[in-house]
Design a protein around this motif. Structure first.
Motif, PDB file in Angstrom:
ATOM      1  N   GLY A 253       0.824  -1.198   0.000  1.00  0.00           N
ATOM      2  CA  GLY A 253       0.000   0.000   0.000  1.00  0.00           C
ATOM      3  C   GLY A 253       0.862   1.253   0.000  1.00  0.00           C
ATOM      4  O   GLY A 253       2.083   1.188  -0.195  1.00  0.00           O
ATOM      5  N   GLU A 254       0.210   2.398   0.223  1.00  0.00           N
ATOM      6  CA  GLU A 254       0.931   3.674   0.154  1.00  0.00           C
ATOM      7  C   GLU A 254       1.603   4.011   1.491  1.00  0.00           C
ATOM      8  O   GLU A 254       2.824   4.114   1.574  1.00  0.00           O
ATOM      9  CB  GLU A 254      -0.048   4.773  -0.247  1.00  0.00           C
ATOM     10  CG  GLU A 254      -0.632   4.509  -1.632  1.00  0.00           C
ATOM     11  CD  GLU A 254      -1.557   5.611  -2.121  1.00  0.00           C
ATOM     12  OE1 GLU A 254      -1.955   5.559  -3.284  1.00  0.00           O
ATOM     13  OE2 GLU A 254      -1.884   6.539  -1.347  1.00  0.00           O
ATOM     14  N   ALA A 255       0.765   4.175   2.511  1.00  0.00           N
ATOM     15  CA  ALA A 255       1.282   4.609   3.816  1.00  0.00           C
ATOM     16  C   ALA A 255       0.239   4.312   4.877  1.00  0.00           C
ATOM     17  O   ALA A 255      -0.964   4.297   4.573  1.00  0.00           O
ATOM     18  CB  ALA A 255       1.552   6.112   3.795  1.00  0.00           C
ATOM     19  N   PRO A 256       0.667   4.097   6.121  1.00  0.00           N
ATOM     20  CA  PRO A 256      -0.326   3.885   7.176  1.00  0.00           C
ATOM     21  C   PRO A 256      -1.201   5.126   7.360  1.00  0.00           C
ATOM     22  O   PRO A 256      -0.746   6.249   7.168  1.00  0.00           O
ATOM     23  CB  PRO A 256       0.524   3.655   8.431  1.00  0.00           C
ATOM     24  CG  PRO A 256       1.920   3.431   7.964  1.00  0.00           C
ATOM     25  CD  PRO A 256       2.051   4.063   6.615  1.00  0.00           C
ATOM     26  N   GLY A 257      -2.464   4.886   7.739  1.00  0.00           N
ATOM     27  CA  GLY A 257      -3.371   5.989   8.066  1.00  0.00           C
ATOM     28  C   GLY A 257      -3.567   6.041   9.586  1.00  0.00           C
ATOM     29  O   GLY A 257      -2.808   5.430  10.349  1.00  0.00           O
TER      30      GLY A 257
ATOM     31  N   GLU B  75      -4.176   2.621  11.352  1.00  0.00           N
ATOM     32  CA  GLU B  75      -2.961   1.802  11.323  1.00  0.00           C
ATOM     33  C   GLU B  75      -1.954   2.343  12.337  1.00  0.00           C
ATOM     34  O   GLU B  75      -1.283   1.581  13.035  1.00  0.00           O
ATOM     35  CB  GLU B  75      -2.361   1.822   9.905  1.00  0.00           C
ATOM     36  CG  GLU B  75      -3.192   1.082   8.862  1.00  0.00           C
ATOM     37  CD  GLU B  75      -4.462   1.809   8.432  1.00  0.00           C
ATOM     38  OE1 GLU B  75      -4.524   3.056   8.578  1.00  0.00           O
ATOM     39  OE2 GLU B  75      -5.397   1.146   7.942  1.00  0.00           O
TER      40      GLU B  75
ATOM     41  N   PRO C  84      -0.782  -2.658   9.148  1.00  0.00           N
ATOM     42  CA  PRO C  84      -1.257  -1.999   7.924  1.00  0.00           C
ATOM     43  C   PRO C  84      -2.675  -2.425   7.538  1.00  0.00           C
ATOM     44  O   PRO C  84      -3.088  -3.555   7.807  1.00  0.00           O
ATOM     45  CB  PRO C  84      -0.252  -2.467   6.857  1.00  0.00           C
ATOM     46  CG  PRO C  84       0.338  -3.712   7.392  1.00  0.00           C
ATOM     47  CD  PRO C  84       0.283  -3.626   8.887  1.00  0.00           C
TER      48      PRO C  84
ATOM     49  N   ASN D 208       3.524  -1.517   3.330  1.00  0.00           N
ATOM     50  CA  ASN D 208       3.364  -0.204   2.688  1.00  0.00           C
ATOM     51  C   ASN D 208       4.704   0.296   2.158  1.00  0.00           C
ATOM     52  O   ASN D 208       5.756  -0.232   2.520  1.00  0.00           O
ATOM     53  CB  ASN D 208       2.846   0.812   3.716  1.00  0.00           C
ATOM     54  CG  ASN D 208       1.345   0.714   3.932  1.00  0.00           C
ATOM     55  OD1 ASN D 208       0.564   0.840   2.987  1.00  0.00           O
ATOM     56  ND2 ASN D 208       0.932   0.470   5.161  1.00  0.00           N
TER      57      ASN D 208
ATOM     58  N   HIS E  42      -6.852   2.064  -5.076  1.00  0.00           N
ATOM     59  CA  HIS E  42      -6.779   2.053  -3.613  1.00  0.00           C
ATOM     60  C   HIS E  42      -8.193   1.899  -3.044  1.00  0.00           C
ATOM     61  O   HIS E  42      -9.121   2.550  -3.518  1.00  0.00           O
ATOM     62  CB  HIS E  42      -6.144   3.370  -3.136  1.00  0.00           C
ATOM     63  CG  HIS E  42      -5.648   3.281  -1.729  1.00  0.00           C
ATOM     64  ND1 HIS E  42      -6.495   3.223  -0.655  1.00  0.00           N
ATOM     65  CD2 HIS E  42      -4.390   3.209  -1.221  1.00  0.00           C
ATOM     66  CE1 HIS E  42      -5.780   3.140   0.457  1.00  0.00           C
ATOM     67  NE2 HIS E  42      -4.492   3.126   0.129  1.00  0.00           N
TER      68      HIS E  42
END
Ligand code: URA
Length: 273
Positions: free
Chosen positions: A122-126, A129, A135, A161, A241
């Motif tokens: 994925g891109e990045a933790p939100g 997360e 993740p 990520n 996404h």
């Protein structure tokens, strides 16, 4: 009855009118809205004063802090990790990624079997997360899991990520932040030895494939991911996404087609793809 003094009386009168089929109200005399508009235009004879706009620097690839030394350090640390727990510990102790000091609570590294044939990047933790330390555990992650499960690949997926700390305000990670985290991600690929990669979202697909196109043009096509030393090549499929799918449910059809491509290749690796 004093309507102005009693809001309940107004409510009841409106309900009565609505029940009676009254859907529009008219004044006793007609109003010439065109004449009103023309009068307002005459009043605005002076052009509006120009509004000062501050110059905004556009961030470009290559700008930002020089993270070359941090990349070299990440490479050395990652190479020394013999297994995934050691890699997770090395990432958590690493101070070279600027995201670590921009409000992230903890490093978010991975979930899933250590010998998974599929690696999802994925891109990045939100925010979720960042709180839970794993993740894709928020709403988008739950949608992703439902899709992976429906495609029969959830149990075979290792999830991670491109960066391991939550970017402030959930912004997209910069290419520099991704470059600093890349040695750890590559080491994870070496340790897990997946058969293929699923790249979730534009920021993941662009960074992993070194391409500039948007995700809508990249998705649904197989690419070849090549490790930085050129020694390893893996098929990689970019897809939409799940956070985008939550906002644009009509796009789920495309994402589902990607899931089917993925499960087909995972289940029948010998067929041409
Ligand atoms: N979005 C991502 O790209 N990764 C996560 O882990 C969560 C949301």
């Amino acid at each position: 009855m004093n309507l102005a003094a009693d809001p309940r009386a107004v409510e009841s009168l409106l309900a009565f009118w609505a029940d009676a089929g009254v859907e529009a109200s008219y004044a006793d005399d007609p109003i010439d809205r065109l004449a009103e508009g023309a009068a307002m235009l005459r009043v605005r004879k002076e052009p509006p004063a120009p509004v000062a706009v501050a110059a905004v620097a556009t961030p470009a690839f290559g700008r930002g802090p020089d993270l070359g030394a941090a990349v070299v350090e990440a490479q050395a640390l990652a190479a020394a990790c013999a297994d995934l727990p050691a890699l997770a510990a090395a990432i958590a102790a690493f101070d070279g990624c600027p995201l670590k000091t921009q409000g992230a609570r903890q490093a978010v590294v991975s979930r899933g079997p250590a010998d998974a044939p599929l690696m999802i990047i994925g891109e990045a933790p939100g925010a979720d997360e960042d709180l839970q330390g794993a993740p894709f555990v928020g709403r988008a992650g739950q949608l992703l899991d439902r899709m992976l499960k429906a495609a029969g690949v959830l149990d075979r997926a290792f999830v991670t990520n491109t960066v391991f700390w939550r970017p402030p305000g959930n912004r997209t990670p910069t290419p520099q932040e991704q470059a600093v985290c890349a040695p750890f991600l590559e080491r994870a690929i070496q340790l897990v030895q997946p058969k293929m990669l699923l790249l979730i979202g534009g920021a993941s697909a662009k960074s992993m494939l070194k391409r500039d196109e948007g995700i809508l043009s990249l998705r649904g096509r197989w690419f070849e991911w090549t490790s930085s030393d050129g020694q390893t090549e893996l098929p990689a499929l970019p897809t939409l996404h799940p956070a985008f799918l939550l906002r644009q449910p009509a796009a789920k059809k495309k994402a589902w087609a990607d899931m089917l491509m993925l499960s087909e290749r995972l289940d029948r690796p010998d067929r041409p793809h």
